[in-house]
Each structure stands twice: as C-alpha cells, then as structure tokens.
Motif scaffolding. Structure first.
Motif, PDB file in Angstrom:
ATOM      1  N   ALA A   8      56.445 -13.152  -7.424  1.00 46.34           N
ATOM      2  CA  ALA A   8      56.940 -12.420  -8.592  1.00 46.34           C
ATOM      3  C   ALA A   8      55.891 -11.414  -9.047  1.00 46.34           C
ATOM      4  O   ALA A   8      54.689 -11.617  -8.832  1.00 46.34           O
ATOM      5  N   PRO A   9      56.311 -10.295  -9.662  1.00 43.55           N
ATOM      6  CA  PRO A   9      55.326  -9.372 -10.243  1.00 43.55           C
ATOM      7  C   PRO A   9      54.465 -10.109 -11.270  1.00 43.55           C
ATOM      8  O   PRO A   9      54.893 -11.104 -11.856  1.00 43.55           O
ATOM      9  N   LEU A  10      53.265  -9.628 -11.481  1.00 49.71           N
ATOM     10  CA  LEU A  10      52.411 -10.234 -12.506  1.00 49.71           C
ATOM     11  C   LEU A  10      53.092 -10.162 -13.870  1.00 49.71           C
ATOM     12  O   LEU A  10      53.065 -11.119 -14.638  1.00 49.71           O
ATOM     13  N   VAL A  11      53.681  -9.008 -14.173  1.00 50.64           N
ATOM     14  CA  VAL A  11      54.413  -8.833 -15.435  1.00 50.64           C
ATOM     15  C   VAL A  11      55.709  -8.101 -15.140  1.00 50.64           C
ATOM     16  O   VAL A  11      55.722  -7.134 -14.371  1.00 50.64           O
ATOM     17  N   ARG A  12      56.794  -8.577 -15.730  1.00 49.96           N
ATOM     18  CA  ARG A  12      58.067  -7.850 -15.641  1.00 49.96           C
ATOM     19  C   ARG A  12      58.728  -7.873 -17.010  1.00 49.96           C
ATOM     20  O   ARG A  12      58.978  -8.940 -17.574  1.00 49.96           O
ATOM     21  N   VAL A  13      58.967  -6.698 -17.546  1.00 46.40           N
ATOM     22  CA  VAL A  13      59.654  -6.539 -18.825  1.00 46.40           C
ATOM     23  C   VAL A  13      61.006  -5.918 -18.535  1.00 46.40           C
ATOM     24  O   VAL A  13      61.095  -4.890 -17.858  1.00 46.40           O
ATOM     25  N   ARG A  14      62.068  -6.532 -19.047  1.00 40.75           N
ATOM     26  CA  ARG A  14      63.421  -6.036 -18.778  1.00 40.75           C
ATOM     27  C   ARG A  14      64.169  -5.817 -20.081  1.00 40.75           C
ATOM     28  O   ARG A  14      64.354  -6.757 -20.865  1.00 40.75           O
ATOM     29  N   GLY A  73      66.422  -8.573 -24.384  1.00 42.97           N
ATOM     30  CA  GLY A  73      65.519  -8.376 -23.262  1.00 42.97           C
ATOM     31  C   GLY A  73      64.592  -9.552 -23.048  1.00 42.97           C
ATOM     32  O   GLY A  73      64.690 -10.585 -23.724  1.00 42.97           O
ATOM     33  N   SER A  74      63.692  -9.420 -22.087  1.00 42.33           N
ATOM     34  CA  SER A  74      62.807 -10.517 -21.726  1.00 42.33           C
ATOM     35  C   SER A  74      61.450 -10.006 -21.265  1.00 42.33           C
ATOM     36  O   SER A  74      61.305  -8.859 -20.838  1.00 42.33           O
ATOM     37  N   VAL A  75      60.455 -10.901 -21.362  1.00 46.80           N
ATOM     38  CA  VAL A  75      59.114 -10.656 -20.838  1.00 46.80           C
ATOM     39  C   VAL A  75      58.768 -11.819 -19.916  1.00 46.80           C
ATOM     40  O   VAL A  75      58.787 -12.982 -20.333  1.00 46.80           O
ATOM     41  N   GLU A  76      58.480 -11.515 -18.658  1.00 45.38           N
ATOM     42  CA  GLU A  76      58.078 -12.534 -17.700  1.00 45.38           C
ATOM     43  C   GLU A  76      56.649 -12.264 -17.253  1.00 45.38           C
ATOM     44  O   GLU A  76      56.276 -11.121 -16.979  1.00 45.38           O
ATOM     45  N   VAL A  77      55.848 -13.301 -17.189  1.00 46.07           N
ATOM     46  CA  VAL A  77      54.483 -13.221 -16.674  1.00 46.07           C
ATOM     47  C   VAL A  77      54.388 -14.188 -15.500  1.00 46.07           C
ATOM     48  O   VAL A  77      54.603 -15.385 -15.662  1.00 46.07           O
ATOM     49  N   GLY A  78      54.124 -13.656 -14.324  1.00 49.85           N
ATOM     50  CA  GLY A  78      54.098 -14.493 -13.128  1.00 49.85           C
ATOM     51  C   GLY A  78      55.430 -15.138 -12.844  1.00 49.85           C
ATOM     52  O   GLY A  78      55.501 -16.241 -12.286  1.00 49.85           O
ATOM     53  N   GLY A  79      56.529 -14.484 -13.222  1.00 54.86           N
ATOM     54  CA  GLY A  79      57.866 -15.015 -12.992  1.00 54.86           C
ATOM     55  C   GLY A  79      58.325 -16.005 -14.033  1.00 54.86           C
ATOM     56  O   GLY A  79      59.437 -16.534 -13.935  1.00 54.86           O
ATOM     57  N   VAL A  80      57.496 -16.273 -15.054  1.00 53.79           N
ATOM     58  CA  VAL A  80      57.837 -17.231 -16.106  1.00 53.79           C
ATOM     59  C   VAL A  80      58.261 -16.472 -17.360  1.00 53.79           C
ATOM     60  O   VAL A  80      57.518 -15.616 -17.863  1.00 53.79           O
ATOM     61  N   ASP A  81      59.446 -16.778 -17.877  1.00 50.39           N
ATOM     62  CA  ASP A  81      59.964 -16.143 -19.082  1.00 50.39           C
ATOM     63  C   ASP A  81      59.236 -16.717 -20.294  1.00 50.39           C
ATOM     64  O   ASP A  81      59.300 -17.924 -20.564  1.00 50.39           O
ATOM     65  N   LEU A  82      58.540 -15.848 -21.036  1.00 47.11           N
ATOM     66  CA  LEU A  82      57.745 -16.327 -22.171  1.00 47.11           C
ATOM     67  C   LEU A  82      58.607 -16.977 -23.244  1.00 47.11           C
ATOM     68  O   LEU A  82      58.149 -17.878 -23.950  1.00 47.11           O
ATOM     69  N   ALA A  83      59.841 -16.516 -23.385  1.00 50.91           N
ATOM     70  CA  ALA A  83      60.705 -17.043 -24.448  1.00 50.91           C
ATOM     71  C   ALA A  83      60.999 -18.520 -24.260  1.00 50.91           C
ATOM     72  O   ALA A  83      61.295 -19.236 -25.228  1.00 50.91           O
ATOM     73  N   GLY A  84      60.914 -19.004 -23.033  1.00 49.84           N
ATOM     74  CA  GLY A  84      61.253 -20.392 -22.769  1.00 49.84           C
ATOM     75  C   GLY A  84      60.079 -21.349 -22.837  1.00 49.84           C
ATOM     76  O   GLY A  84      60.245 -22.553 -22.597  1.00 49.84           O
TER      77      GLY A  84
END
Length: 273
Positions: A8-14, A73-84
C-alpha cells in the motif's frame, strides 16, 4: 510495531473534506482532497494562509483540533484507515510510522528539562539506547557541534536553529516512514534555514522515508522537493513533479503564486538601493 498493509502507499487520502465549526456557522477547511505518498517522495504543500495546508497535515495524523471535523473521505497510512483506529492503535501508528517536526521547536520542548533528558525520555518507549554515547551520536547526526555541552542545556539556552535540529533529531530517532513538517523553518534566518532544510531532506532520503513539507517558501520547495501540491481555499488546484508544476503551471492561482516570488527580488533591490 503497527501493522500496515504490504504494497500500500505510505499515505493515501481519498476525497477528504473537512470543516471548522465557528460561531457564524461551518467553514470549509478541505474539499475533496486526494493525495498519495510513496517511499522516497519529497512532497511540498504550498498555498496562501488559509488554503488548508496545515489542516491537511494535521489530518494525516488524525490530529485535527476539536473545532474541525471530517465530513467525508478517508486518510490511510500504510493501508490502514485512521478513522477505524482506537486510541491505543492510533498512538502506536503515530509512534511507529509517523514523525512530526513542529513550526515552533522551542515551544515544543519542555522548558524544565535538559535536552539530554528529553532525548532520553523520547527514546525509552522505542527500546532505543539512551546512554550518553547514544545521545551524542543522535545529535552528531543532525550536525550539532559540541553535543556533550548541548545535552546539558535547557531549551531557553539554545538558539532557534539548534532547537530545530533537536526537533529533527527527536523525530528521526523514531525512524518514521513518513515525516510531516509544518513550516519547520519559518522562524529561522536564511542561512540556518537552508542548513536545516538540507539536513532534513538528506536524513529522509537516506532512510527511504517520505516527507510532507508544508511551506510558504516556494523557492525552497522548488529546490528540495520532488513533488508539489498547490492548495487554494481547501482544494488542490494543481499537483505533480515540482519542475513540471513550477516550470509549466496550468492553474491561474499557481501562476499567481510564482509571479509573486519572481517580483520579490526586484522589490528587495529597490529597498536596498
């Protein structure tokens, strides 16, 4: 160590949107922001004050103030969704994956503790050596002269440039995969600023991490960053390789920003005439 998703990308913002709640009603902070960060990326995030740069950088660590909340939207760091993530998992991710360099290094240091004590306390949760030799090596790594002496000093006894180097040492000691720096050299004079930026970029590049650097300094971003994201009123108006965006800007707002820095040297010359 925090679990992340392989590949997964280091950071992915969608599609990230957020707003501040004020007495006059909600104010848009971010609108439909997309972003992706890979190892080795040096990303400069630029725009005028109020463009959403700092809000975006805070969202990358789920560190938004209470008055600001994500609406979509969402913010993922290392493929992990921060919201969860619960609080414990979020703390672990911040500790293991993310590093932060503050705008005000002196203000981020404890005025009651010597520099050596603060470094030791920062290293303890990581299981890293905290003896004097290890601390000297850490300060050597950020090019601080006389590290033995600096370890004995309190924050008010060191310069702004040295405090920023200490802040970089604290951040890099954790070996982050992503370093987030919000105007980290704004209060420094020109030569110290150049030295600190060069140091920060070299450390990131050598470690294979990635950098998100929020800045007003377009000249420095052009010199040090491989990619640039231009923000205006909470939206990303242009993004791409730095030389492409700065050399052939497509959006009128990007052209406006670049025109302003082109005019600055002429203004300085008139003032010094």
């Amino acid at each position: 160590m925090t679990a992340t998703t392989a590949g997964a990308p280091l950071v992915r913002v969608r599609g990230l949107s957020a707003e501040y709640l004020t007495r006059l009603g909600p104010v848009t902070a971010l609108h439909d922001v997309d972003m992706s960060l890979e190892p080795g990326d040096l990303l400069g995030v630029v725009g005028e004050s109020g463009s959403g740069k700092s809000t975006l950088s805070a969202a990358l660590g789920r560190m938004l103030p209470g008055s600001c909340h994500i609406t979509s939207g969402s913010v993922e760091v290392g493929g992990v969704d921060l919201a969860g993530l619960d609080r414990a998992a979020l703390r672990a991710l911040r500790r293991d994956v993310l590093g932060f360099i503050p705008q005000d290094p002196i203000g981020s240091l404890d005025p009651t503790l010597r520099i050596g004590r603060q470094l030791r306390l920062a290293l303890r949760p990581l299981g890293r050596p905290g003896d004097r030799a290890a601390l000297v090596t850490l300060l050597d790594g950020v090019q601080i002269r006389e590290p033995e002496r600096v370890l004995r000093l309190y924050p008010h006894e060191i310069s702004g440039g040295m405090a920023q180097r200490v802040a970089i040492a604290l951040a890099m000691a954790r070996e982050p995969r992503v370093l987030i720096a919000d105007e980290p050299t704004a209060a420094l004079d020109a030569q110290v600023r150049e030295d600190v930026l060069g140091l920060m970029v070299r450390l990131i590049t050598s470690s294979g991490a990635a950098l998100v650097w929020v800045s007003h300094d377009l000249r420095a971003v052009r010199r040090w960053c491989t990619r640039v994201m231009v923000m205006r009123k909470g939206e990303v108006v242009e993004e791409g390789p730095t030389e492409d965006v700065f050399g052939r800007p497509e959006h009128p707002y990007t052209r406006q920003l670049l025109k302003a820095i082109e005019m600055a040297p002429a203004a300085e010359e008139r003032e010094n005439a």
